[in-house]
Design a protein around this motif. Structure first.
Motif, mmCIF file in Angstrom:
data_model
loop_
_atom_site.group_PDB
_atom_site.id
_atom_site.type_symbol
_atom_site.label_atom_id
_atom_site.label_comp_id
_atom_site.label_asym_id
_atom_site.label_seq_id
_atom_site.Cartn_x
_atom_site.Cartn_y
_atom_site.Cartn_z
ATOM 1 N N VAL A 1 0.851 -1.204 0.000
ATOM 2 C CA VAL A 1 0.000 0.000 0.000
ATOM 3 C C VAL A 1 0.878 1.242 0.000
ATOM 4 N N ILE A 2 0.498 2.192 -0.832
ATOM 5 C CA ILE A 2 1.262 3.432 -0.938
ATOM 6 C C ILE A 2 0.866 4.359 0.210
ATOM 7 N N ALA A 193 -4.313 2.229 -7.897
ATOM 8 C CA ALA A 193 -3.856 1.866 -9.251
ATOM 9 C C ALA A 193 -3.258 3.074 -9.965
ATOM 10 N N LEU A 194 -3.867 4.236 -9.775
ATOM 11 C CA LEU A 194 -3.331 5.442 -10.424
ATOM 12 C C LEU A 194 -1.980 5.812 -9.830
ATOM 13 N N TRP A 195 -1.862 5.758 -8.501
ATOM 14 C CA TRP A 195 -0.553 6.044 -7.889
ATOM 15 C C TRP A 195 0.508 5.074 -8.421
ATOM 16 N N ARG A 196 0.126 3.794 -8.499
ATOM 17 C CA ARG A 196 1.105 2.803 -8.978
ATOM 18 C C ARG A 196 1.545 3.114 -10.399
ATOM 19 N N ARG A 197 0.574 3.510 -11.222
ATOM 20 C CA ARG A 197 0.935 3.832 -12.606
ATOM 21 C C ARG A 197 1.882 5.026 -12.661
ATOM 22 N N LEU A 198 1.685 5.966 -11.743
ATOM 23 C CA LEU A 198 2.517 7.166 -11.737
ATOM 24 C C LEU A 198 3.933 6.879 -11.229
ATOM 25 N N PHE A 199 4.083 5.756 -10.540
ATOM 26 C CA PHE A 199 5.410 5.392 -10.035
ATOM 27 C C PHE A 199 6.124 4.400 -10.944
ATOM 28 N N ALA A 200 5.524 4.073 -12.078
ATOM 29 C CA ALA A 200 6.122 3.078 -12.976
ATOM 30 C C ALA A 200 6.735 3.749 -14.205
ATOM 31 N N LEU A 206 11.206 10.465 -9.292
ATOM 32 C CA LEU A 206 12.344 10.819 -8.451
ATOM 33 C C LEU A 206 13.251 11.821 -9.137
ATOM 34 N N GLY A 207 13.204 11.899 -10.468
ATOM 35 C CA GLY A 207 14.122 12.825 -11.135
ATOM 36 C C GLY A 207 13.475 13.896 -11.991
ATOM 37 N N GLY A 208 12.164 13.790 -12.268
ATOM 38 C CA GLY A 208 11.532 14.763 -13.152
ATOM 39 C C GLY A 208 12.005 14.598 -14.576
#
Ligand code: GTP
Ligand code: MG
Length: 213
Positions: A1-2, A193-200, A206-208
């Motif tokens: 969980v995020i 699911a949206l957060w996960r997609r944004l972290f993939a 982490l770097g922009g």
């Protein structure tokens, strides 16, 4: 969980290039911008993502936001900034306000070094229309990863959702969107699911954008 903590407002921009400054430790962190038609649910989705109900201002009067609003949040230990962009496609509002939209939004999308991804929000009952297709093409041309969030899925029955999401997913993929996620700001469905997609990949929170040169 995020794990998400510390949702807060850190400032606004009414002109391109004039972004929030100050002492907030999140300033300079990677940004996710939220784009979409007036009244589609941008501010509501930001509130749901940061789990702070009244943080981003929401209204039933469309087209109220004429500025970029910046919100910071910590995901674990990493700060991320969510940017609520002014909505498009609302016919009312003064001519001056409509003329100001393009330089304000395009100036941000093209010039913001720390912008990592754009979430394009579409209503599940409308899908991708000409404006959304244009925006996805524009984002692709500027090498900005775009995720399509299909919102208000609570308004259609569970059984109908796959059939509603499938054509939107196909159209979004054809326009080079990096993902499509069904969400509801009302029920919170799709939030994780949206957060996960944004972290993939290819998104780098982490770097922009600076990270890929
Ligand atoms: N049922 C349902 N209603 C929603 C959802 N998301 C937003 N709404 C409603 O849609 C209306 C507009 O939501 P906002 O979040 O203010 O939309 P916006 O895109 O920020 O609007 P502007 O800033 O005016 O462009 C509000 O009445 C919300 O309560 C959702 O997922 N489900
Ligand atoms: Mg709003």
């Amino acid at each position: 969980v995020i794990r998400i903590a510390g949702g807060r407002y850190i400032g606004a921009a009414r002109a391109a290039g004039r972004y929030p400054e100050g002492t907030d430790p999140a300033l300079g962190a990677p940004e996710i911008a939220f784009a979409g038609r007036s009244n589609v649910g941008k501010s509501s989705l930001i509130n749901t993502l940061v789990a702070r109900r009244g943080l981003a201002r929401t209204s039933s009067t469309p087209g109220r936001t004429r500025q970029l609003n910046f919100y910071a949040v910590e995901i674990g230990r990493d700060p991320v900034i969510l940017v609520d962009l002014p909505g498009y496609g609302y016919a009312r509002g003064s001519e001056d306000e409509r003329r100001a939209w393009r330089p304000l939004v395009e100036g941000y999308l093209e010039g913001r070094r720390t912008l990592a991804a754009v979430v394009l929000i579409v209503d599940v009952r409308r899908g991708l229309e000409a404006e959304e297709a244009q925006l996805l093409e524009y984002l692709g041309a500027h090498r900005l990863p775009a995720v399509v969030a299909v919102t208000k899925i609570d308004k259609i029955g569970r059984g109908q959702r796959p059939a509603a999401l499938r054509p939107i997913g196909a159209a979004a993929a054809a326009l080079a969107a990096v993902g499509v996620v069904g969400v509801s700001a009302k029920t919170g469905e799709g939030r994780e699911a949206l957060w996960r997609r944004l972290f993939a990949p290819p998104i780098s929170l982490l770097g922009g954008r600076a990270a890929d040169g």
